[in-house]
Design a protein around this motif. Sequence first.
Motif, PDB file in Angstrom:
ATOM      1  N   VAL A 181       0.855  -1.201   0.000  1.00 25.88           N
ATOM      2  CA  VAL A 181       0.000   0.000   0.000  1.00 25.88           C
ATOM      3  C   VAL A 181       0.888   1.248   0.000  1.00 25.88           C
ATOM      4  CG1 VAL A 181      -1.826   1.252   1.224  1.00 25.88           C
ATOM      5  CG2 VAL A 181      -1.793  -1.252   1.275  1.00 25.88           C
ATOM      6  N   GLN A 182       0.588   2.172  -0.933  1.00 29.10           N
ATOM      7  CA  GLN A 182       1.416   3.378  -1.026  1.00 29.10           C
ATOM      8  C   GLN A 182       0.578   4.618  -1.312  1.00 29.10           C
ATOM      9  OE1 GLN A 182       4.242   2.210  -3.979  1.00 29.10           O
ATOM     10  NE2 GLN A 182       2.761   2.176  -5.638  1.00 29.10           N
ATOM     11  N   ILE A 183       1.132   5.765  -0.934  1.00 33.13           N
ATOM     12  CA  ILE A 183       0.444   7.028  -1.234  1.00 33.13           C
ATOM     13  C   ILE A 183       1.449   8.006  -1.852  1.00 33.13           C
ATOM     14  CG2 ILE A 183       0.636   7.742   1.236  1.00 33.13           C
ATOM     15  CD1 ILE A 183      -1.986   9.387   0.733  1.00 33.13           C
ATOM     16  N   TYR A 184       1.050   8.617  -2.981  1.00 30.90           N
ATOM     17  CA  TYR A 184       1.876   9.592  -3.696  1.00 30.90           C
ATOM     18  C   TYR A 184       1.187  10.954  -3.654  1.00 30.90           C
ATOM     19  CZ  TYR A 184       4.776   5.906  -5.729  1.00 30.90           C
ATOM     20  OH  TYR A 184       5.654   4.860  -5.898  1.00 30.90           O
ATOM     21  N   THR A 185       1.949  11.996  -3.337  1.00 29.35           N
ATOM     22  CA  THR A 185       1.357  13.334  -3.236  1.00 29.35           C
ATOM     23  C   THR A 185       2.358  14.420  -3.654  1.00 29.35           C
ATOM     24  OG1 THR A 185       0.416  14.957  -1.714  1.00 29.35           O
ATOM     25  CG2 THR A 185       2.010  13.431  -0.764  1.00 29.35           C
ATOM     26  N   PRO A 186       1.859  15.499  -4.263  1.00 28.28           N
ATOM     27  CA  PRO A 186       2.755  16.622  -4.557  1.00 28.28           C
ATOM     28  C   PRO A 186       3.162  17.384  -3.288  1.00 28.28           C
ATOM     29  CG  PRO A 186       0.663  16.807  -5.780  1.00 28.28           C
ATOM     30  CD  PRO A 186       0.496  15.711  -4.768  1.00 28.28           C
ATOM     31  N   GLU A 187       2.509  17.107  -2.156  1.00 25.05           N
ATOM     32  CA  GLU A 187       2.813  17.834  -0.909  1.00 25.05           C
ATOM     33  C   GLU A 187       4.214  17.460  -0.401  1.00 25.05           C
ATOM     34  OE1 GLU A 187      -1.349  17.541   1.482  1.00 25.05           O
ATOM     35  OE2 GLU A 187      -0.531  15.670   0.714  1.00 25.05           O
ATOM     36  N   PRO A 188       4.870  18.396   0.339  1.00 23.45           N
ATOM     37  CA  PRO A 188       6.174  18.050   0.922  1.00 23.45           C
ATOM     38  C   PRO A 188       6.026  17.073   2.089  1.00 23.45           C
ATOM     39  CG  PRO A 188       5.533  20.297   1.533  1.00 23.45           C
ATOM     40  CD  PRO A 188       4.513  19.808   0.545  1.00 23.45           C
ATOM     41  N   PHE A 189       4.913  17.143   2.796  1.00 27.12           N
ATOM     42  CA  PHE A 189       4.571  16.213   3.884  1.00 27.12           C
ATOM     43  C   PHE A 189       3.056  16.291   4.069  1.00 27.12           C
ATOM     44  CE2 PHE A 189       6.298  20.167   5.704  1.00 27.12           C
ATOM     45  CZ  PHE A 189       5.231  20.619   6.460  1.00 27.12           C
ATOM     46  N   PRO A 190       2.451  15.340   4.807  1.00 23.12           N
ATOM     47  CA  PRO A 190       0.991  15.348   4.899  1.00 23.12           C
ATOM     48  C   PRO A 190       0.453  16.637   5.511  1.00 23.12           C
ATOM     49  CG  PRO A 190       1.876  13.271   5.720  1.00 23.12           C
ATOM     50  CD  PRO A 190       3.051  14.178   5.511  1.00 23.12           C
ATOM     51  N   MET A 191      -0.602  17.153   4.928  1.00 23.36           N
ATOM     52  CA  MET A 191      -1.325  18.318   5.448  1.00 23.36           C
ATOM     53  C   MET A 191      -0.385  19.486   5.786  1.00 23.36           C
ATOM     54  SD  MET A 191      -3.684  15.840   7.800  1.00 23.36           S
ATOM     55  CE  MET A 191      -4.637  17.075   8.626  1.00 23.36           C
ATOM     56  N   PRO A 192       0.415  19.955   4.809  1.00 21.09           N
ATOM     57  CA  PRO A 192       1.473  20.926   5.104  1.00 21.09           C
ATOM     58  C   PRO A 192       0.983  22.206   5.775  1.00 21.09           C
ATOM     59  CG  PRO A 192       1.155  20.670   2.726  1.00 21.09           C
ATOM     60  CD  PRO A 192       0.384  19.590   3.391  1.00 21.09           C
ATOM     61  N   VAL A 193      -0.253  22.624   5.480  1.00 20.90           N
ATOM     62  CA  VAL A 193      -0.725  23.879   6.068  1.00 20.90           C
ATOM     63  C   VAL A 193      -0.835  23.769   7.591  1.00 20.90           C
ATOM     64  CG1 VAL A 193      -3.198  23.424   5.831  1.00 20.90           C
ATOM     65  CG2 VAL A 193      -2.379  25.768   5.739  1.00 20.90           C
ATOM     66  N   ALA A 194      -0.954  22.538   8.096  1.00 26.14           N
ATOM     67  CA  ALA A 194      -1.071  22.351   9.549  1.00 26.14           C
ATOM     68  C   ALA A 194       0.303  22.321  10.232  1.00 26.14           C
ATOM     69  CB  ALA A 194      -1.837  21.069   9.845  1.00 26.14           C
ATOM     70  N   GLY A 195       1.378  22.409   9.446  1.00 26.62           N
ATOM     71  CA  GLY A 195       2.721  22.474  10.031  1.00 26.62           C
ATOM     72  C   GLY A 195       3.404  21.119  10.089  1.00 26.62           C
TER      73      GLY A 195
END
Length: 383
Positions: A181-195
Amino acid sequence: MTKDIVVLGAGVGGLVASNKLRSKLGKDCQIFLVDRRTKYEFTPSYLWAMIGRRQPSQLMKELGRLSRKGISYINAEITKIDPQNRLVKTSAKDLKYDYLVVSLGADLVPNAVPGFQEAAHNLYDLSSLAHLKETLNQFSQGTLTVLISSMPFKCPAAPYEAVLLVDYLLRQRNVRNTVNVQIYTPEPFPMPVAGSAVGDAVKEILQRRNIDFHPRTKPVSIDTDKKRIIFENGEEAGSDLLLGVPAHNSATIVRETEGLTDQSGWVPVDKGTLQTHFDDVYAIGDVAAIKLPSGMMLPKAGVFAHYEAEVVAHNIVADIQGGTGTEFDGRGYCFLETGHGKAAFVNGNFYASPAPAIKLRQPSRIWHWGKILFEKYWMWRWF
Ligand SMILES: Cc1cc2nc3c(=O)[nH]c(=O)nc-3n(C[C@H](O)[C@H](O)[C@H](O)COP(=O)(O)OP(=O)(O)OC[C@H]3O[C@@H](n4cnc5c(N)ncnc54)[C@H](O)[C@@H]3O)c2cc1C
């Protein structure tokens, strides 16, 4: 004094705004609520439909019920917003307004990434999730991928909730050790706006569940024959079962309204009052663009659409009846379902300076029950 208030979009923001306005204004003020849909859908529980914990019909409410409360619901396509002439055209009729609340949300654009539409199960579409449930119940071997197409997307927690619930389902079926199971995202880390502290906490939860996390990976296309995702950085990844968050745009009619959006395509508003460039025109929820002190944008989530709607309704009533105005303060929260009867909880102040002050509470049964109560309350309160 007679006033006509037109609310565009009967999603989260439109429902709260029209209910609040109706409860505070007399019968001399008319409240029109326009939407192309006949049913409201409760998105926070969509992913429970994916794992068979809800039937789609349990997450819907007829919008026609609102007329019993004195809200004039119009089931129609909005075809023109004309702020210069204080007019909205719809497929049913034209509406003149004294105040306009735009809560038209985001359009999903699955074909923005070539191959996505054909290859991926759309995690943001309720009927697609109901079908996905059957597929997940058959899938026992290979690579399963959750893919985020681009930013911004609604509910920063939702793709993480999706991957954790899929992991949970595979474990329940005793096939998790044969599925990668894998997840790919353009984000630098999960939910970046939350810090980064919240991002690290989510990464740790993924790690504990043996889910591979791939940040800074933006898909440019999907080769449906070879079952491969091609990323902007030139890398490729294979996948046997693809679950995706499609690209988002602001609602088409909003982008077609001259002077309402900025170059980003979203509607710039005052972060306290939600006022647009036009007099007596407010934009709330996903369609609004609010820059935070950190330089990032306020995420697109129902909780903000809700609180912003309360502020706008209060201020319209204050303007009509005379009274003190109020401002949205940037507070928000969300549940992050992790399976096994548990959820994490993320909350804080997104307007805090220099960066949002957000905390993640670790998964527990309390937050899972909190989410169930939240669902029950929502489906009762606004209908
Ligand atoms: C899987 C998933 C899980 C989520 N979980 C959460 C969560 O746990 N917490 C949370 O806070 N948020 C969550 N969200 C996000 C939340 O659903 C949105 O942020 C919220 O719905 C935004 O509200 P809104 O009023 O801005 O827009 P919407 O609720 O999207 O409403 C917009 C409405 O405008 C209508 N419309 C658009 N254009 C036209 C037109 N031309 N004519 C007529 N009608 C039109 C649409 O039909 C729609 O009903 C989730 C979203 C998804 C997809």
